[in-house]
Design an enzyme around this catalytic site. Structure first.
Site, short mmCIF file in Angstrom:
data_model
loop_
_atom_site.label_atom_id
_atom_site.label_comp_id
_atom_site.label_asym_id
_atom_site.label_seq_id
_atom_site.Cartn_x
_atom_site.Cartn_y
_atom_site.Cartn_z
N LYS A 48 5.06 27.25 27.98
CA LYS A 48 5.11 26.60 29.29
C LYS A 48 3.72 26.32 29.84
O LYS A 48 3.49 25.28 30.46
CB LYS A 48 5.92 27.45 30.26
N LYS A 52 16.29 23.76 21.90
CA LYS A 52 17.36 24.32 22.71
C LYS A 52 17.85 23.30 23.74
O LYS A 52 17.08 22.50 24.26
CB LYS A 52 16.84 25.57 23.42
N LYS A 105 18.36 23.37 30.54
CA LYS A 105 18.75 22.75 31.80
C LYS A 105 17.57 22.19 32.57
O LYS A 105 17.75 21.42 33.51
CB LYS A 105 19.51 23.75 32.67
#
Length: 331
Positions: free
Chosen positions: A112, A197, A200
Site C-alpha cells: 500500500k 484478490k 472492495k
C-alpha cells in the site's frame, strides 16, 4: 466457550469475495458455535486519503449488509469500532510493545505504501501502525480465534507476538489468538485479473461482483470473466487461474469441491452460466433482507448502539488491566 472476533473495513462496497471468504462463515458457523464479535473497523479506513462522508455511509452500509447476511444480534455482537474507545486505548499501549522493524515488514504496508508513493502521495503514519490497531481489536476481547483471509494471516501473527511479549514483560493480560480459514472460497479472485484478490477498495471494474449488484449485472460480469488458453475444463490454480477461480466460486456457492466440479463441464460457457446463476441465487436473500433493513434504519442504529455497549463492557476490564500492568494509572 471459544471467543471469535473479526472485522471488515468500510473502504468500499462489500463484494462476493467478502461474503464467501468471511461473512457467510460468520453467519452460518461462527456465531452459532462461539461467543462471537463482528465489527465494522471504520478507524482502519482512515489510513489512506478518504472522504469522511463516504466512510460514514459505507460503515452504515457494511453494518446493514452484515445483518442482511444473517448475523443475528441475539447470537453475536455486531458493532462499529470507533464507538468503542478501548480499541484506540489499547492500540497505543501495544505500540509501546511493538517495534518499528515489525511494522515495516508487514506485506500489506509495503504494497500500500508503494502504491501511495507511485501516485505521488504521502504515506500516513497510521498505515504503518494499523496492524497494531488490528492487534488491539483482537486482544481487547480475549479472542481465541480470528477468521481471516490468507492476506491477513501475518497481522494475526503480529497480534500473537504482541500478546506473548506483553504477557512475558508485564504479566498475564492477553489470550494468544489463532487465525482460522474457511476451506473453500477463502480468497476469491478478480474475474478480470484472476491472480489478484477481488478487493472492495477498487470501486469500479467488471472483475468485481458486489453484494448489491443487480442479477443481470452479476451474470454479465461472470460471463465475461477471463479464462485461460485451452479448451479442457480442469482445476489447476497455478496454470489455469481463471478457470480455478470460477470453479472455486461455484464450489463455495454450492458446497462442492472445485476439482470434482471440473469434471462435470465440457465448456467454459456452461461453467460460467452455472456459476453466474449460483451467485445470483446466493445473493438474492441477502439483497432482499438488505432492502428491508434499509427501510428500518432505526433498527440498525439500535443494534449497533447495543452492540457497542456490550463490546465496551467486555473490553474495558482487560484494557484497564493492561494499562495497570504496563505502569499507567488506569481509572
Amino acid at each position: 466457550m471459544t471467543r471469535v472476533f473479526s472485522g471488515i473495513k468500510p473502504t468500499g462496497h462489500l463484494t462476493l469475495g467478502n461474503y464467501l471468504g468471511a461473512v457467510r462463515q460468520w453467519a452460518e458457523v461462527d456465531q452459532r458455535r462461539t461467543d462471537a464479535l463482528f465489527c465494522v473497523v471504520d478507524m482502519h479506513a482512515l489510513t489512506v486519503e478518504h472522504d469522511p462522508a463516504r466512510v460514514r455511509r459505507l460503515s452504515r452500509q457494511a453494518a446493514t449488509l452484515l445483518l442482511a447476511s444473517g448475523l443475528d444480534p441475539e447470537l453475536c455482537t455486531v458493532f462499529v469500532q470507533s464507538q468503542v474507545d478501548e480499541h484506540a486505548r489499547l492500540s497505543y499501549v501495544l505500540e509501546c510493545v511493538a517495534t518499528d522493524g515489525e511494522m515495516r515488514r508487514m506485506i500489506q504496508y509495503k504494497e500500500k505504501a508503494a502504491r501511495e508513493r507511485d501516485r505521488g502521495g504521502s504515506v500516513r503514519l497510521s498505515l504503518l501502525t494499523y496492524p497494531v490497531l488490528m492487534a488491539a481489536d483482537i486482544l481487547a476481547y480475549g479472542t481465541d480465534e480470528v477468521p481471516v483471509g490468507d492476506d491477513q494471516t501475518q497481522h494475526v501473527e503480529l497480534a500473537r507476538d504482541l500478546a506473548v511479549r506483553f504477557n512475558q514483560r508485564y504479566g498475564q493480560a492477553f489470550v494468544v489468538p489463532r487465525a482460522t480459514h474457511p476451506k473453500v472460497g477463502a480468497r476469491v479472485m478478480n474475474l478480470q485479473e484472476p491472480t489478484s484478490k477481488m478487493g472492495k477498495t477498487d470501486d469500479v471494474g467488471p472483475g468485481i461482483v458486489y453484494l448489491l449488484d443487480e442479477p443481470d449485472v452479476v451474470r454479465k460480469k461472470i460471463m465475461r470473466a477471463v479464462t485461460d488458453s485451452g479448451r479442457e475444463v480442469v482445476y489447476d490454480r497455478p496454470a489455469r487461474p481463471g478457470l480455478a477461480n470460477l470453479l472455486e466460486i461455484l464450489a463455495a456457492c454450492e458446497g462442492g469441491n472445485p476439482e470434482e466440479l471440473s469434471g462435470v463441464y465440457e465448456s467454459y460457457g456452461a461453467l460460467k452460466k452455472d456459476t453466474a446463476e449460483a451467485v445470483v441465487e446466493l445473493l438474492r436473500p441477502v439483497q432482499q433482507r438488505h432492502k428491508e433493513l434499509c427501510a428500518d434504519p432505526a433498527y440498525v442504529e439500535e443494534v449497533l448502539r447495543l452492540g457497542a455497549e456490550k463490546a465496551r463492557g467486555m473490553a474495558r476490564p482487560r484494557v484497564d488491566s493492561a494499562y495497570r500492568a504496563i505502569g499507567l494509572l488506569a481509572g
